[in-house]
Design a protein around this motif. Sequence first.
Motif, PDB file in Angstrom:
ATOM      1  N   LYS A  52       0.836  -1.213   0.000  1.00 10.26           N
ATOM      2  CA  LYS A  52       0.000   0.000   0.000  1.00 10.26           C
ATOM      3  C   LYS A  52       0.868   1.259   0.000  1.00 10.26           C
ATOM      4  O   LYS A  52       0.511   2.262  -0.616  1.00 10.26           O
ATOM      5  CB  LYS A  52      -0.958   0.010   1.195  1.00 10.26           C
ATOM      6  N   GLU A  55       2.040   1.698  -3.422  1.00  8.14           N
ATOM      7  CA  GLU A  55       0.921   2.179  -4.230  1.00  8.14           C
ATOM      8  C   GLU A  55       0.783   3.698  -4.106  1.00  8.14           C
ATOM      9  O   GLU A  55       0.611   4.406  -5.099  1.00  8.14           O
ATOM     10  CB  GLU A  55      -0.380   1.512  -3.787  1.00  8.14           C
ATOM     11  N   SER A  85      -2.305  -1.828  -5.972  1.00 10.44           N
ATOM     12  CA  SER A  85      -3.671  -1.711  -5.443  1.00 10.44           C
ATOM     13  C   SER A  85      -4.383  -3.049  -5.466  1.00 10.44           C
ATOM     14  O   SER A  85      -5.268  -3.291  -4.650  1.00 10.44           O
ATOM     15  CB  SER A  85      -4.474  -0.662  -6.217  1.00 10.44           C
ATOM     16  N   GLY A  87      -2.796  -5.739  -4.781  1.00 13.57           N
ATOM     17  CA  GLY A  87      -2.043  -6.586  -3.858  1.00 13.57           C
ATOM     18  C   GLY A  87      -1.016  -7.475  -4.529  1.00 13.57           C
ATOM     19  O   GLY A  87      -0.483  -8.388  -3.908  1.00 13.57           O
ATOM     20  N   ASP A  88      -0.708  -7.210  -5.800  1.00 13.83           N
ATOM     21  CA  ASP A  88       0.237  -8.042  -6.549  1.00 13.83           C
ATOM     22  C   ASP A  88       1.652  -7.482  -6.395  1.00 13.83           C
ATOM     23  O   ASP A  88       2.161  -6.775  -7.257  1.00 13.83           O
ATOM     24  CB  ASP A  88      -0.174  -8.101  -8.015  1.00 13.83           C
ATOM     25  N   SER A  89       2.282  -7.798  -5.281  1.00 10.38           N
ATOM     26  CA  SER A  89       3.623  -7.283  -5.028  1.00 10.38           C
ATOM     27  C   SER A  89       4.646  -7.851  -6.009  1.00 10.38           C
ATOM     28  O   SER A  89       5.632  -7.179  -6.332  1.00 10.38           O
ATOM     29  CB  SER A  89       4.054  -7.552  -3.586  1.00 10.38           C
TER      30      SER A  89
END
Length: 119
Positions: A52, A55, A85, A87-89
Amino acid sequence: MSESDILDQSALDRLRDWGGEKLLRQMIRLFLENAPARMAQIREGLSGGDVKESEKGAHSLKSSAANVGALRVRDIAANMERAASGGDSTAAHQLLPSLETAFTEAISALESAERGLNP
């Protein structure tokens, strides 16, 4: 890669049309002063597992880059923001090398553009 591939001259011309070289210089200077902190925020978010935070940094960088015509930075930051956003790091991490390259090129091109402005 040429400077025209890195910066959208029409964005710089638009700033000049709106507020002369003073506004253009101010916007370039704001980017040069603040964008490194956004890059650090992205890096720290990714390395610390805080997607986050990365992001937020990508969102701010995207907007700032669009203002000064750094379109490759804008586009990669937008992709990173979307990945983060969601959550796909992994995807965000994969975009970082391209963003680093585009960012370095944009900084160099904007510094050159700033030097070419009237004092």
